[in-house]
Design a protein around this motif. Structure first.
Motif, mmCIF file in Angstrom:
data_model
loop_
_atom_site.group_PDB
_atom_site.id
_atom_site.type_symbol
_atom_site.label_atom_id
_atom_site.label_comp_id
_atom_site.label_asym_id
_atom_site.label_seq_id
_atom_site.Cartn_x
_atom_site.Cartn_y
_atom_site.Cartn_z
ATOM 1 N N LYS A 6 19.491 23.415 31.329
ATOM 2 C CA LYS A 6 19.235 24.733 31.153
ATOM 3 C C LYS A 6 17.571 24.817 30.746
ATOM 4 C CE LYS A 6 20.352 28.329 27.579
ATOM 5 N NZ LYS A 6 21.205 28.697 26.390
ATOM 6 N N THR A 33 17.753 35.842 25.287
ATOM 7 C CA THR A 33 18.776 36.083 26.096
ATOM 8 C C THR A 33 18.501 34.720 27.153
ATOM 9 O OG1 THR A 33 17.396 37.671 27.294
ATOM 10 C CG2 THR A 33 19.005 38.530 25.748
ATOM 11 N N TYR A 34 19.675 34.980 28.077
ATOM 12 C CA TYR A 34 19.545 33.894 29.103
ATOM 13 C C TYR A 34 19.850 34.552 30.373
ATOM 14 C CZ TYR A 34 18.832 29.366 31.394
ATOM 15 O OH TYR A 34 18.456 28.239 32.071
ATOM 16 N N ASN A 35 19.472 34.655 31.453
ATOM 17 C CA ASN A 35 19.688 35.380 32.756
ATOM 18 C C ASN A 35 20.079 34.297 33.766
ATOM 19 O OD1 ASN A 35 19.903 36.899 35.329
ATOM 20 N ND2 ASN A 35 18.721 38.316 34.196
ATOM 21 N N ASN A 66 14.185 26.181 29.178
ATOM 22 C CA ASN A 66 13.613 27.092 28.061
ATOM 23 C C ASN A 66 13.403 28.357 28.753
ATOM 24 O OD1 ASN A 66 13.781 25.304 26.028
ATOM 25 N ND2 ASN A 66 12.108 24.200 26.742
ATOM 26 N N TYR A 67 13.997 29.524 28.343
ATOM 27 C CA TYR A 67 14.092 30.554 29.583
ATOM 28 C C TYR A 67 12.691 31.289 29.514
ATOM 29 C CZ TYR A 67 15.405 35.118 31.494
ATOM 30 O OH TYR A 67 15.395 36.026 32.393
ATOM 31 N N ASP A 105 27.279 35.885 34.980
ATOM 32 C CA ASP A 105 26.294 36.012 33.716
ATOM 33 C C ASP A 105 26.885 36.264 32.590
ATOM 34 O OD1 ASP A 105 23.974 36.334 32.526
ATOM 35 O OD2 ASP A 105 22.948 37.425 34.161
ATOM 36 N N HIS A 159 17.855 31.617 36.258
ATOM 37 C CA HIS A 159 17.907 30.205 36.457
ATOM 38 C C HIS A 159 17.877 29.679 37.623
ATOM 39 C CE1 HIS A 159 19.763 26.361 35.020
ATOM 40 N NE2 HIS A 159 20.112 26.365 36.130
#
Length: 442
Positions: free
Chosen positions: A241, A256-258, A243-244, A309, A262
């Motif tokens: 993953k 948040t994470y989209n 680091n957004y 998502d 990614h």
């Protein structure tokens, strides 16, 4: 990175600027007329690449040399007192000033997107409370209010004034509601102690304001590509993953994470790999693809898959499937590792399943786990991403059904004048399509 603590470095930078021919050309731009007074206004910034700069400024009605001398003296005294490490010095000379009101400024700001305002702001004619464009944007002085309209954020301004030890930091918008304020441009010059130790002229005005002029554009692009690619690689954690991201104004981590981002970041990183060829990028990319598949890929039918998502209401986005295919196909192409091709094909089948039989358009968003239509349309770029990803997959597996799908969908693009949307993904797609089919309509 080398850290410079020697005050002599600052003196050297100053001396080099004063003897530089650019210093003489400034006279042609100055002074600035404010009301009935001619003023010479100079800002000086000192900082490191990984920290915010300390900004000084001085106003003189005598000469720009006097203003420059005084602001440099202020900076030198501060360096002497705090002995900070620093790697750059920047000089900015105020060149154009526009007198306006706070109401007019608020109206102007409302038309801008965040971080696109490219003027410095002074809240008085003496420039005692004045900020460079970079201070304004770097500290979120202008941001979206609760009503969704861009405007001046007095809380962020007060925070900046307090942190930087201004004598007065109880700033309020109302205090300036009936006063004139001033917008200004600058001509800037940048000195990097760790690089070539030369003064570099910066662009003035417009969206390029404050950006270095690049005498060797090829070298600049190579350096930006290398640093950006390695940065993305370093942001991949042990799980795969990213680091957004961070809200840069206050160094806060984005919570948040989209998953679409990614995949698109992974795709960009692999594009960079093609330029710099560092093998550790491939290892990180593989780990990141494994994360994408294990956490977000779901099946609707045996060979039809989607990217969900989960951080955004369990949405299935057309663009998420497309960017995942782009990441997988790009990895396959540069690594010759074909173990992920089937996943790309399943995701491509998912895209085909999102085609609406009534009007021929792709549905943009489905709801998981029901696969019901959530949004027939959301973002114009999704369709360009989709056809481009199908073409990249066709390049690898030569399955003609992907090419046939793209050709068919291009009839919609042409009939509905999609050129007017200025979609870069569609540009990539048509460029790729003409490798296979030479037709003037494309």
């Amino acid at each position: 990175m080398e850290k410079i603590t020697n005050l002599q470095q600052f003196k050297t930078a100053v001396e080099r600027f004063q003897t530089n021919k650019r210093s003489q050309s400034i006279k042609e731009l100055l002074p600035t007329v404010i009301g009935n007074h001619s003023k010479y206004i100079v800002f000086l910034s000192i900082g490191q690449h990984n920290q915010r700069a300390k900004v000084f400024h001085h106003v003189s009605e005598q000469s720009y040399e006097k203003a420059q001398e005084r602001v440099m003296d202020k900076a030198f005294k501060w360096l002497l007192k705090y002995q900070p490490n620093f790697t750059f010095v920047k000089l900015d000379y105020v060149t154009n000033v526009e007198e306006t009101t706070l109401l007019k400024l608020q109206t102007k700001i409302a038309k801008y997107r965040k971080n696109y305002f490219r003027k410095g702001i002074a809240f008085d004619s003496d420039f005692s409370l004045s900020f460079l464009e970079q201070e304004v944007n770097g500290n979120a002085f202008i941001r979206e209010a609760k009503n969704g309209v861009m405007g001046i954020d007095e809380l962020n301004i007060r925070h900046y004034l307090k942190v930087n030890r201004y004598k007065v930091f109880n700033f309020t918008v109302n205090a300036y509601a009936q006063k004139n304020i001033y917008l200004f441009d600058t001509q800037g010059y940048f000195f990097d102690v760790t690089e070539n130790r030369k003064w570099t002229e910066l662009y003035s005005g417009g969206l390029a304001n404050g950006i270095r002029k690049a005498p060797n554009l090829k070298r600049e692009i190579e350096q930006i590509t290398k640093k950006s690619t390695l940065f993305l690689e370093q942001e991949i954690t042990s799980s795969g993953k990213f680091n957004y991201g961070y809200f840069s104004a206050f160094d806060k981590k984005i919570g948040t994470y989209n998953i679409l981002r990614h995949s698109s970041s992974l795709y960009s990183m692999l594009e960079g790999y093609e330029v710099i060829g560092d093998k550790k990028i491939l290892a990180s990319a593989k780990k990141s693809i494994d994360y994408l598949i294990s956490t977000s890929l779901v099946y609707r039918y045996e060979e039809t898959a989607y990217i969900v998502d989960k951080a955004n209401a369990d949405e299935i986005k057309l663009g998420s499937n497309a960017t995942a295919i782009l990441a997988i196909t790009n990895y396959t192409e540069v690594s010759q590792d074909k173990s992920y091709i089937a996943y790309a094909q399943y995701l491509a089948n998912g895209i085909l399943e999102m085609r609406n039989k009534e009007d021929g358009h792709y549905t943009h968003v489905l709801q998981y786990p029901t696969f019901d239509v959530k949004d027939k349309f959301r973002i114009i770029y999704y369709e360009g991403e989709a056809v481009f990803s199908l073409l990249r997959l066709y390049q690898i597996d030569n399955d003609k059904k992907w090419l046939d799908e793209v050709v068919d969908y291009f009839e919609i693009f042409i009939a509905e004048d999609y050129w007017k949307h200025h979609d870069h993904w569609l540009s990539y797609a048509v460029n790729e399509l003409t490798d296979y089919i030479s037709d003037d309509k494309y």
